[in-house]
Design a protein around this motif. Structure first.
Motif, PDB file in Angstrom:
ATOM      1  N   UNK A 239       0.858  -1.192   0.000  1.00  0.00           N
ATOM      2  CA  UNK A 239       0.000   0.000   0.000  1.00  0.00           C
ATOM      3  C   UNK A 239       0.891   1.238   0.000  1.00  0.00           C
ATOM      4  N   UNK A 240       0.951   1.931  -1.135  1.00  0.00           N
ATOM      5  CA  UNK A 240       1.841   3.084  -1.284  1.00  0.00           C
ATOM      6  C   UNK A 240       3.259   2.700  -0.875  1.00  0.00           C
ATOM      7  N   UNK A 241       3.847   3.347   0.130  1.00  0.00           N
ATOM      8  CA  UNK A 241       5.219   3.044   0.535  1.00  0.00           C
ATOM      9  C   UNK A 241       5.285   1.978   1.619  1.00  0.00           C
ATOM     10  N   UNK A 242       4.147   1.402   1.964  1.00  0.00           N
ATOM     11  CA  UNK A 242       4.083   0.471   3.094  1.00  0.00           C
ATOM     12  C   UNK A 242       3.824  -0.963   2.623  1.00  0.00           C
ATOM     13  N   UNK A 243       4.249  -1.910   3.448  1.00  0.00           N
ATOM     14  CA  UNK A 243       3.838  -3.303   3.323  1.00  0.00           C
ATOM     15  C   UNK A 243       3.109  -3.643   4.620  1.00  0.00           C
ATOM     16  N   UNK A 244       1.847  -3.996   4.514  1.00  0.00           N
ATOM     17  CA  UNK A 244       1.033  -4.255   5.700  1.00  0.00           C
ATOM     18  C   UNK A 244       0.475  -5.667   5.666  1.00  0.00           C
ATOM     19  N   UNK A 245       0.426  -6.284   6.847  1.00  0.00           N
ATOM     20  CA  UNK A 245      -0.088  -7.646   6.997  1.00  0.00           C
ATOM     21  C   UNK A 245      -1.341  -7.601   7.863  1.00  0.00           C
ATOM     22  N   UNK A 246      -2.437  -8.159   7.340  1.00  0.00           N
ATOM     23  CA  UNK A 246      -3.711  -8.167   8.038  1.00  0.00           C
ATOM     24  C   UNK A 246      -4.097  -9.593   8.407  1.00  0.00           C
ATOM     25  N   UNK A 247      -4.593  -9.734   9.617  1.00  0.00           N
ATOM     26  CA  UNK A 247      -5.047 -11.029  10.110  1.00  0.00           C
ATOM     27  C   UNK A 247      -6.553 -11.148   9.929  1.00  0.00           C
ATOM     28  N   UNK A 248      -7.014 -12.343   9.510  1.00  0.00           N
ATOM     29  CA  UNK A 248      -8.440 -12.608   9.401  1.00  0.00           C
ATOM     30  C   UNK A 248      -8.916 -13.156  10.744  1.00  0.00           C
ATOM     31  N   UNK A 249      -9.595 -12.323  11.499  1.00  0.00           N
ATOM     32  CA  UNK A 249      -9.982 -12.678  12.859  1.00  0.00           C
ATOM     33  C   UNK A 249     -11.174 -13.629  12.868  1.00  0.00           C
ATOM     34  N   UNK A 250     -11.399 -14.233  14.033  1.00  0.00           N
ATOM     35  CA  UNK A 250     -12.496 -15.191  14.166  1.00  0.00           C
ATOM     36  C   UNK A 250     -13.851 -14.537  13.968  1.00  0.00           C
ATOM     37  N   UNK A 251     -13.957 -13.242  14.262  1.00  0.00           N
ATOM     38  CA  UNK A 251     -15.227 -12.539  14.074  1.00  0.00           C
ATOM     39  C   UNK A 251     -15.365 -11.983  12.659  1.00  0.00           C
ATOM     40  N   UNK A 252     -14.532 -12.507  11.735  1.00  0.00           N
ATOM     41  CA  UNK A 252     -14.584 -12.142  10.318  1.00  0.00           C
ATOM     42  C   UNK A 252     -14.320 -10.650  10.101  1.00  0.00           C
ATOM     43  N   UNK A 253     -13.250 -10.169  10.680  1.00  0.00           N
ATOM     44  CA  UNK A 253     -12.782  -8.814  10.451  1.00  0.00           C
ATOM     45  C   UNK A 253     -11.291  -8.839  10.124  1.00  0.00           C
ATOM     46  N   UNK A 254     -10.855  -7.881   9.328  1.00  0.00           N
ATOM     47  CA  UNK A 254      -9.437  -7.733   9.033  1.00  0.00           C
ATOM     48  C   UNK A 254      -8.802  -6.825  10.075  1.00  0.00           C
ATOM     49  N   UNK A 255      -7.738  -7.328  10.721  1.00  0.00           N
ATOM     50  CA  UNK A 255      -7.056  -6.565  11.748  1.00  0.00           C
ATOM     51  C   UNK A 255      -5.574  -6.476  11.406  1.00  0.00           C
ATOM     52  N   UNK A 256      -5.013  -5.272  11.552  1.00  0.00           N
ATOM     53  CA  UNK A 256      -3.609  -5.049  11.217  1.00  0.00           C
ATOM     54  C   UNK A 256      -2.715  -5.840  12.164  1.00  0.00           C
ATOM     55  N   UNK A 257      -1.849  -6.670  11.577  1.00  0.00           N
ATOM     56  CA  UNK A 257      -0.929  -7.491  12.356  1.00  0.00           C
ATOM     57  C   UNK A 257       0.439  -6.832  12.453  1.00  0.00           C
ATOM     58  N   UNK A 258       0.969  -6.349  11.333  1.00  0.00           N
ATOM     59  CA  UNK A 258       2.295  -5.721  11.329  1.00  0.00           C
ATOM     60  C   UNK A 258       2.454  -4.879  10.079  1.00  0.00           C
ATOM     61  N   UNK A 259       3.437  -3.964  10.123  1.00  0.00           N
ATOM     62  CA  UNK A 259       3.689  -3.068   8.994  1.00  0.00           C
ATOM     63  C   UNK A 259       5.185  -2.908   8.804  1.00  0.00           C
ATOM     64  N   UNK A 260       5.568  -2.561   7.569  1.00  0.00           N
ATOM     65  CA  UNK A 260       6.954  -2.212   7.281  1.00  0.00           C
ATOM     66  C   UNK A 260       6.970  -0.982   6.381  1.00  0.00           C
ATOM     67  N   UNK A 261       7.824  -0.011   6.717  1.00  0.00           N
ATOM     68  CA  UNK A 261       7.954   1.211   5.950  1.00  0.00           C
ATOM     69  C   UNK A 261       9.369   1.267   5.356  1.00  0.00           C
ATOM     70  N   UNK A 262       9.553   2.069   4.321  1.00  0.00           N
ATOM     71  CA  UNK A 262      10.895   2.219   3.782  1.00  0.00           C
ATOM     72  C   UNK A 262      10.983   2.151   2.273  1.00  0.00           C
TER      73      UNK A 262
END
Length: 497
Positions: A211-234
């Motif tokens: 996403x733009x200058x970022x790399x983001x990892x999203x977790x698929x939670x048990x309640x069926x929502x996307x939650x941010x797990x970790x990010x990397x910038x640079x």
């Protein structure tokens, strides 16, 4: 890997149209429609199948298309498409057109479309918001609730961005999780993001996004929502992602490639190696844990490697370019896979899995990794063929294949031109004999663990011949190269495409 460092790669333009077509349910496609009163045009949409597949609907950042490979031109024939039931692309939406009656101004509307895999009939369209463009799409089994693949929950994850005239770059978008049920696409979840999702990958059961200058990892939670797990910038702009195990390869708009390591215990993405050459990447692929394949915008192909055994931390964190080749076309997609069925009983070679690439002009190419002995032999053969034939326009082959970019040029390395090698099959018997004259194997068995060596006079080749034993065994008695045996070898290579 050893065969890449001391050996190399065989680049072949495909001339076969046989794609495997396993059973698969309907395809999901991104579609962007522009409405005007008096004109209508269409290109193929981007596809995502509900299977984890290995080769694509090959397309560029603006469109993706599937088609039959033309035997003469090695191009995609969009007028006669083959079944894309094994196609998978994450490199941008296709376009189609309709009409708007009063103003004749273009109004773009993006949709996610379900298309029948046999008839290409649009079964359902999920329309996005005004000014919202679908930019990437994957299919994924996010809920592995059954050992029966038919009963697993298949979702389509769509990355979108809002395109506004006054913005230099997008700063808002969505990740939408859709599911095909009751003959329509249903929204299961959505997540607002700060930018454009140029690439989406399924990664260890999670959703990885550039996403733009970022790399983001999203977790698929048990309640069926996307939650941010970790990010990397640079990054300047992170355009391309490929994954293997816990490794993530990132292709940047301006800064070549970098390698990230995901640490699940810490929920972090850490950069462990990087190529500092300022090259503009157009596609990336992982060959193994230490070797990576990259396409760049000067119509070149190159490989970089990580020296995990280096003595200093600085050397271990550097990706070094060790393979260079000019393709003369812009590569915008890589996929592990093959254009033909693999039949080991018909082959004298045992090569590693091949990689397909697609270009913006519609060409399909094949890259095959090979053992060092075979690479060395074919390199010598290529040199002799180039000296024997007269090129069109008297263009120097070595000069043509140079790795040229804004900062200079370097000779091609670690790649063999498959088109040149196959010219041997078109030669007369006398010319074939002239070409192989002077090529020979060294003393000893064709499977001996000896290093590559070169002798004065005859050009000698000796090394571990894994995947080359049958060819070498037939030459053991005389130690000399026979033109007929070389023909069999090249015909075997030609069957790869």
């Amino acid at each position: 890997m050893d065969s890449m460092n001391s050996g190399g790669t065989f680049d072949v333009r495909s001339t076969d149209s046989g794609l495997e077509n396993p059973n698969c349910i309907s395809l999901a496609a991104l579609s962007k429609s522009g409405f005007s009163e008096d004109r209508q045009s269409a290109e193929f949409p981007q596809f995502a199948t509900p299977m984890d597949v290995n080769v694509a609907s090959l397309g560029d950042d603006l469109n993706a298309s599937t088609g039959q490979v033309n035997d003469l031109s090695s191009r995609m024939d969009a007028s006669n498409p083959t079944g894309p039931s094994r196609s998978f692309s994450t490199h941008g939406p296709g376009t189609s057109a309709g009409t708007e009656s009063e103003t004749s101004e273009i109004t773009e509307v993006s949709s996610v479309v379900i298309i029948d895999q046999h008839t290409y009939e649009a079964l359902h369209a999920f329309r996005l918001n005004p000014n919202e463009m679908g930019y990437s799409i994957i299919s994924a089994n996010l809920e592995d609730d059954s050992s029966d693949a038919k009963n697993q929950s298949t979702f389509y994850v769509v990355g979108t961005t809002y395109v506004l005239d006054h913005q230099a770059e997008p700063d808002k978008g969505r990740l939408i999780v859709l599911q095909w049920n009751d003959s329509k696409l249903n929204v299961i979840a959505e997540k607002e993001i700060k930018g454009c999702p140029y690439s989406i990958q399924l990664f260890n059961g999670k959703i990885l996004c550039a996403i733009n200058h970022m790399v983001e990892l999203y977790e698929w939670a048990a309640d069926r929502e996307l939650r941010l797990d970790s990010s990397h910038y640079g990054n300047v702009v992170a355009l391309h992602l490929k994954t293997k195990g816990d490794f993530v390869l990132v292709g940047d708009l301006l800064k070549s490639v970098s390698l990230l390591l995901y640490k699940p215990q810490e929920s972090s993405l850490e950069e462990i190696a990087k190529d500092y050459t300022p090259l503009w990447t157009t596609a990336v692929e992982i060959l193994d844990d230490d070797t990576f394949l990259v396409g760049e915008n000067n119509y070149n192909l190159y490989t970089v490697s990580k020296d995990s055994a280096a003595s200093t931390e600085e050397e271990r964190r550097k990706l070094t370019i060790n393979g260079r080749y000019h393709v003369n076309d812009m590569i915008n997609v890589f996929r592990h896979g093959s254009l033909v069925m693999n039949n080991p009983n018909e082959s004298i070679l045992s090569l590693q899995p091949s990689i397909l690439f697609g270009t913006v002009s519609g060409a399909i190419g094949l890259i095959v990794q090979m053992p060092p002995m075979l690479f060395t032999f074919l390199s010598k053969l290529q040199e002799k063929i180039v000296k024997k034939i007269n090129s069109v326009g008297m263009i120097n082959h070595s000069k043509w294949r140079e790795f040229a970019h804004e900062f200079g040029s370097e000779p091609a390395a670690s790649f063999i031109d498959g088109d040149v090698i196959e010219l041997f099959l078109d030669m007369t018997v006398k010319d074939r004999e002239d070409v192989v004259k002077g090529l020979s194997f060294g003393s000893g068995s064709a499977t001996a663990l000896d290093p590559v060596s070169e002798s004065t006079g005859d050009e000698t080749v000796t090394e571990n011949a894994t995947g080359f034993a049958a060819f070498g065994q037939s030459l053991k008695t005389s130690g000399k190269i026979c033109a007929d045996e070389v023909v069999k070898l090249i015909e075997d290579l030609a069957r790869l495409h």
